[in-house]
Design a protein around this motif. Sequence first.
Motif, PDB file in Angstrom:
ATOM      1  N   MET A  41       0.843  -1.192   0.000  1.00 16.18           N
ATOM      2  CA  MET A  41       0.000   0.000   0.000  1.00 16.18           C
ATOM      3  C   MET A  41       0.880   1.244   0.000  1.00 16.18           C
ATOM      4  O   MET A  41       1.902   1.279   0.716  1.00 16.18           O
ATOM      5  CB  MET A  41      -0.932  -0.010   1.211  1.00 16.18           C
ATOM      6  N   HIS A  42       0.488   2.261  -0.773  1.00 23.03           N
ATOM      7  CA  HIS A  42       1.229   3.517  -0.799  1.00 23.03           C
ATOM      8  C   HIS A  42       0.255   4.650  -1.074  1.00 23.03           C
ATOM      9  O   HIS A  42      -0.829   4.441  -1.627  1.00 23.03           O
ATOM     10  CB  HIS A  42       2.343   3.498  -1.860  1.00 23.03           C
ATOM     11  N   PRO A  43       0.605   5.858  -0.667  1.00 21.62           N
ATOM     12  CA  PRO A  43      -0.327   6.988  -0.789  1.00 21.62           C
ATOM     13  C   PRO A  43      -0.548   7.357  -2.252  1.00 21.62           C
ATOM     14  O   PRO A  43       0.192   6.942  -3.145  1.00 21.62           O
ATOM     15  CB  PRO A  43       0.393   8.118  -0.040  1.00 21.62           C
ATOM     16  N   PRO A  44      -1.562   8.184  -2.522  1.00 19.19           N
ATOM     17  CA  PRO A  44      -1.840   8.598  -3.912  1.00 19.19           C
ATOM     18  C   PRO A  44      -0.673   9.375  -4.514  1.00 19.19           C
ATOM     19  O   PRO A  44       0.053  10.085  -3.809  1.00 19.19           O
ATOM     20  CB  PRO A  44      -3.090   9.475  -3.788  1.00 19.19           C
ATOM     21  N   GLU A  45      -0.557   9.252  -5.815  1.00 19.54           N
ATOM     22  CA  GLU A  45       0.475   9.969  -6.562  1.00 19.54           C
ATOM     23  C   GLU A  45      -0.110  10.371  -7.912  1.00 19.54           C
ATOM     24  O   GLU A  45      -0.720   9.557  -8.601  1.00 19.54           O
ATOM     25  CB  GLU A  45       1.702   9.086  -6.782  1.00 19.54           C
ATOM     26  N   PHE A  46       0.099  11.644  -8.287  1.00 22.36           N
ATOM     27  CA  PHE A  46      -0.393  12.136  -9.575  1.00 22.36           C
ATOM     28  C   PHE A  46       0.650  11.805 -10.652  1.00 22.36           C
ATOM     29  O   PHE A  46       1.728  12.395 -10.683  1.00 22.36           O
ATOM     30  CB  PHE A  46      -0.656  13.636  -9.537  1.00 22.36           C
ATOM     31  N   VAL A  47       0.297  10.872 -11.508  1.00 20.96           N
ATOM     32  CA  VAL A  47       1.164  10.568 -12.649  1.00 20.96           C
ATOM     33  C   VAL A  47       1.089  11.699 -13.671  1.00 20.96           C
ATOM     34  O   VAL A  47       2.092  12.141 -14.225  1.00 20.96           O
ATOM     35  CB  VAL A  47       0.748   9.226 -13.291  1.00 20.96           C
ATOM     36  N   ILE A  48      -0.128  12.156 -13.938  1.00 23.15           N
ATOM     37  CA  ILE A  48      -0.345  13.324 -14.804  1.00 23.15           C
ATOM     38  C   ILE A  48      -1.272  14.274 -14.065  1.00 23.15           C
ATOM     39  O   ILE A  48      -2.378  13.884 -13.674  1.00 23.15           O
ATOM     40  CB  ILE A  48      -0.965  12.921 -16.156  1.00 23.15           C
ATOM     41  N   LYS A  49      -0.815  15.483 -13.874  1.00 23.33           N
ATOM     42  CA  LYS A  49      -1.612  16.472 -13.163  1.00 23.33           C
ATOM     43  C   LYS A  49      -2.518  17.225 -14.136  1.00 23.33           C
ATOM     44  O   LYS A  49      -2.204  17.326 -15.328  1.00 23.33           O
ATOM     45  CB  LYS A  49      -0.701  17.460 -12.425  1.00 23.33           C
TER      46      LYS A  49
END
Length: 1450
Positions: A168-176
């Motif tokens: 599990m890992h926190p959200p990450e924006f690949v494309i903003k």
Amino acid sequence: MSGSMPFYQKHHRHYDRNYRSRETESAVSQYQQTSSRYSARSSSSTQGIRAATFTSLDEGRLSPMPKRSEPTYLAMDKENQIIGYVVPIFRGSKEFASGLSDTEDMRAKETAGYLARRDLFTSGVEMERMEQKSRRTVMRESAECISLTKRIHENEEYHKRLNEDSLMHPPEFVIKPRSHTVWEKQSVRLHCTVSGWPEPRVVWYKNNVSIDPMSNPGKYKVESSYSVHSLEINRCDFDDTAQYRVSAMNSKGELSAIASVVVKRFKGEVEESLPAPRPHPCLEYGITFETHIVEKFGVSFGNEGETLSLGCSVIIYPSLQRFQPEIEWYRDDKLLVPSKWVQVHWSGDRATLTLTHLNKEDEGLYTLRVITKSGYETHSAYVFVRDSDAEVAGAPGAPLDVYCQEANKDYVIVTWKQPAVDGGNSILGYFVDRCEVGTTHWSQCNDTPVKFARFPVTGLVEGRSYVFRVRAVNKCGMSHPSRVSEPAVAMDPADRARKGASAPWTGQIIVTEEEPVEGVVPGKPRDLMVTESTKTYVVLSWKPPGEKGHEGVMYYVEKCVSGTDSWQRVNTEIPVKSPRFALFDLAEGKSYCFRVRCCNSAGVGEPSDPTEATVVGDKLDIPSAPGRVIPTRNTDTSVVVAWEASRDAKDLVGYYIENSVAGSNVWEPCNNKPVKATRFICHGLTTGEKYVFRVRAVNAAGISEFSQESEAIEVKAAIGGGIPHASPAPPFGITVLESVRDSMVLGWKQPTFIGGADIVGYFVDYREVIDGVPGKWHEANIKAVSDRAYRVSELKENRLYQFQVRAANMAGVGIPSLPSATFKCEEWTIAVPGPPHDLQVLEVRKDSLVLLWKAPVYQGRDAVNGYYVDIKEADADFETWRGVNEKATSKKYMKIRDLTDGVSYVFRVRAQNKAGVGKASEPTEPVLAETKPGTKELVVEVDDDGVISLNFECENLNAESKFVWSKNYEEITDSARLTMETKGNKSKATFNAPSEDDLGIYSCIITHTDGASASYNLTEEGLKELLKVSHDHKFPIIPLKSELAVELLEKGRVRFWLQAEKISASGKVEYVFNDNIINQGEKYKMNFDKNTGIIEMFMESLQKEDEGTFTFQLQDGKATNQSSLVLIGDVFKQLQKESEFQRKEWHRKQGPHFVEYLNYEVTSECIVRLKCKVGNIRKETVALWYKDGREIKANEKLDFSEGVLSLEIAQISKKDAGVYEVIVKDDRGTDKSTLNLTDQGFKDLMNQVFSVIANSSTPLKIQSSEQGIRLYTFVNYYNDELHVTWHHKYAAIAFTDRITSGVVGEQLWLQISEPTEKDKGKYAIEFFDGKGGLKRTVELSGQAYDDAFEGKVLGGKYHTHNFIALNLTCNISGDPVPEVTWLKNEREMVSDDHYILKFESGKFASFTITTVNTNDSGKYSILVKNKYGTESGDFTVSVFIPDEEHGKRK
């Protein structure tokens, strides 16, 4: 994610539970269990009845329960009827575009975990059954559970170590999401891609307020698919300008990203929007309908009276027959209702709108809206309706939008809109027609046309319904009638309100019976006022009296001229039933007052209070012309036209727009229905054509004047220029310029196609490659970079990466490039520099070009100290690379020369430092060495004020082209030393203060062209020369085209003159002689033509005191100049003498005079012609010829048209030598001309005659005769004075008895008797003409000698007997017909009775001797001659007596 059914299950049998087999049901159950986490999230977002579902994680936290319902994904209604089936999207089965997919091990682990937990946490019923089993069985099962639990734990730990991505890992924006700027009423979509585990929940905010799509249906549309989330804002308005935030949250944390939306509005844009769709109840939970409109209708054109259909195909997924969408059609944002004009059809997959009979009222923006429970989709396009052909040529178009207003018992106001087309002549007015509903009879309401677009119709019958139409008229004729209005009922508005809305009135009058009561005289009407006033009529309105009894009232209207008290009843015969009345036949410009009385059966009441004085005239003015019209490009067939609104316009109806092809002056309407906005898109234009536009405003009073015409604009797409894809093509040639432990610098080449607009930046993506398998793409930069090089950071050392680049312009972001080669992120430690990058080619010519590059990012151990440029032909092998420069250059540009025209080359650059030469750059694309047509060079100019500037122009510009100036190939951004100015297709760079600091190479590049560029090298020597020219311009002298000069005119007048190149109207000149200023007077005449710059001074003659120096001094503002002419000594005397001669000549030419003096010429026939030309002759002018003082009687008449006198001398000889003189005279004067033909003069004449004779001679010919061999030539004319010399073997011949010469007629001959071998050789005859002479030669040897000798012995003889006639004939040809001469023994013969000579038909010559005797023996010859030459034939006749001949033979 919502549980929409995948497309591959759309037509399967297990769509309904009733069709499932047991095996299918089991498989679906397992499928649901592995995907339950997706369905749980989907079901939590829906409202109503939930399907029982749970995830494996939730199951571990729940306490055991006695019994659980089995998971299901069936959508049911309240009666538990299955209405749908939802299968959640299984992500593991879909291959991502990035190349990554979930593994089978992950799915197996999750399935095993679920099965274990299901066995561990059973229901209460299962526990009771377990207690009833034997102890041994329980112990065995407990051991198996413990073993299984241990195995599950070990399996999970193993997978955690094996694949860290499953943690599990926190959200990450690949494309903003990216910010957008849009026009009002356009839609905008914000995108983002989010990763994280557990899958994050995404929420959109506007100015930190959560967005709920259901609170404003149709405004917002939120979608999520495969971790890609989007927010669509439909038909943006000003309120949508805000900061939007997207928040992604899961159990490990929360992350947000921000984007801004700015909504722009065209100036003057009005607020228009479609009504929001009505909220629909969610009849089916768990299903999301996706709507797609395809096969859309486009901009359409039709003519009045035609039928037009608009249609779109609609795809709705999932397709449920039970649930059909709602189809709505709008025109100009107004919902259309089916009628006889409009028909709507929905076939289940296609929506169609049919306009059965087009009228201009049907023109507008049509919108299709497809509404489902999940939202709606729309599509819009404009429909244009053109006028139908008029019945009469030049008649106007039909009016439109006929409406009825303020309908009452006997009165209604009809309004309409004026047509856009007036037929080329002003509209005189309009006629209003009415027709009672249920009939077909139309009656005209007004006798004279009304100009106002409103007209009160009176005289209606109460209770009946009417329709109206309007016709326009101009001097050519009547238009077609407009579309009829909606029916209007003639009844009291209060009665209409009580009866409610119903069908059009049937025409029946409702009569109610009431109790008879005592009549009451009504009171005074109230609130009387003038509601409308025009030149034609005035409309009054009032309220009924408060006291009117129980019966109805009627009204009488009275009027009086202001200032008088003389009231006159207007409607004497028929009282008015309605509280409104229109008065006609009033005098325009007069002032009136009005009042009204009520009446009923009880009597006439008191009058109302009179109105204020009202002047009859139009209260509403025609609007002023609209302001500036500005067209801008839109598409390949349309233009956006914007304009300034009419000032102080009242009750504005709208605007009409017209277009015309530039220069044609033929105007066509763009719209036939007025538009209220100050911006309109004109469709149906021709691509590539240039148009101008104009606009006029409309209100009820009329149509305004036209605005000024716009500037011409070429029709082509604003973005893309007609190219289907306006976004850039992908970049290419990705290379690594530098690499360190955690970052790499990339370089790439500009796309071959930049799209419809300039590239504003680039976006770089990267992905890691593990064991040859590429991973997910990640954005390296959120903000676009303008350079073609970028450092990608936060990489991992010794990892492999691939990269891709996308280019962006205002049309959007283009597709990404192909993935680069795989590069390893590691620290570069090499000593030499890295490769240069970003190579560019400019100023391509047939033999040269300029190459630019950028320094390497990686310098090596030491700084770069030079560059080498390599070149090879594009198609050549790699081994053919060769160096351009032997010595390294420190500059980052180079001009490469000595190229071959028409050959393609590629180039590369290498950098060097102290350690050596580094790796070569990527080669350029092939460049063709050619000078393109229209190529211009950069030009240096110095203007009149001494300002030095660089100038460049280009003919092949487009709207997006820009001039970019550079110094030493670096763009000039500071205007301290140079000021740039561009006008049209020319650009100028002006030096502010030229100095040595400005030395260098200046270049100019024009964007959006085929490489138009040029440069100029400003050297030290060039700067000095320019500064010198600039100084001359700052402190100017007046340039002279010619210095002061003198010339003589007729009559001996003297003209002093000079010419200045340029002089203004304020220029002045002073005339100086010997340092003294001279002025206009009797002696000097001055003239100064400032247009041509010619300055003149005239003198009638030159006297002795005029010897000296003449000077003209010029002044024009601050510019001066002077020029001098020195006339002294011999120069002055010669000029004075010539002036005197010219004056005498002028006097001579006042009478008959010689234009050409007496001279001579020798014709080709050797005739000497004396001639002269006389001018200014009259009929009485005579000419006299003299020789040696004695008059010659010449047969010469003066030719008054040509004035040429001539005297011919044939066969000239010494006796013709002498002095010849011609005198011409009349009463105006005498002139003479003399020609001396004595001594040397006569000798020169004879030499010319001899030259003509020599040139007329024929080539030498050889002829055999009885006596020997004869050489001869013919001349046109023989003169006794002609000197001729014969030569043999280049030596003059000494004549003897055997070798003689002579002349017979025009034949010159040489006779060789008894020729021998010594006589062979080259013979020549030389003519002497006093110059070089002329020779004719012939070779007497070989075959020529043999033939001649044989002819001497055997040929050339005719033997005949005495007393016998002899006849000889020959054929002759020539043009002109030759002259024929017969000779006997070298003497000319004359035809007589004995010798008959004939020449017939110009072809046949005959010679006859009638009676031959011995005297006829001899040598005969025939000569034929014309102007082109002479030919001869010889023969010998021998006459003998027969006995003598016999004796000789013996």
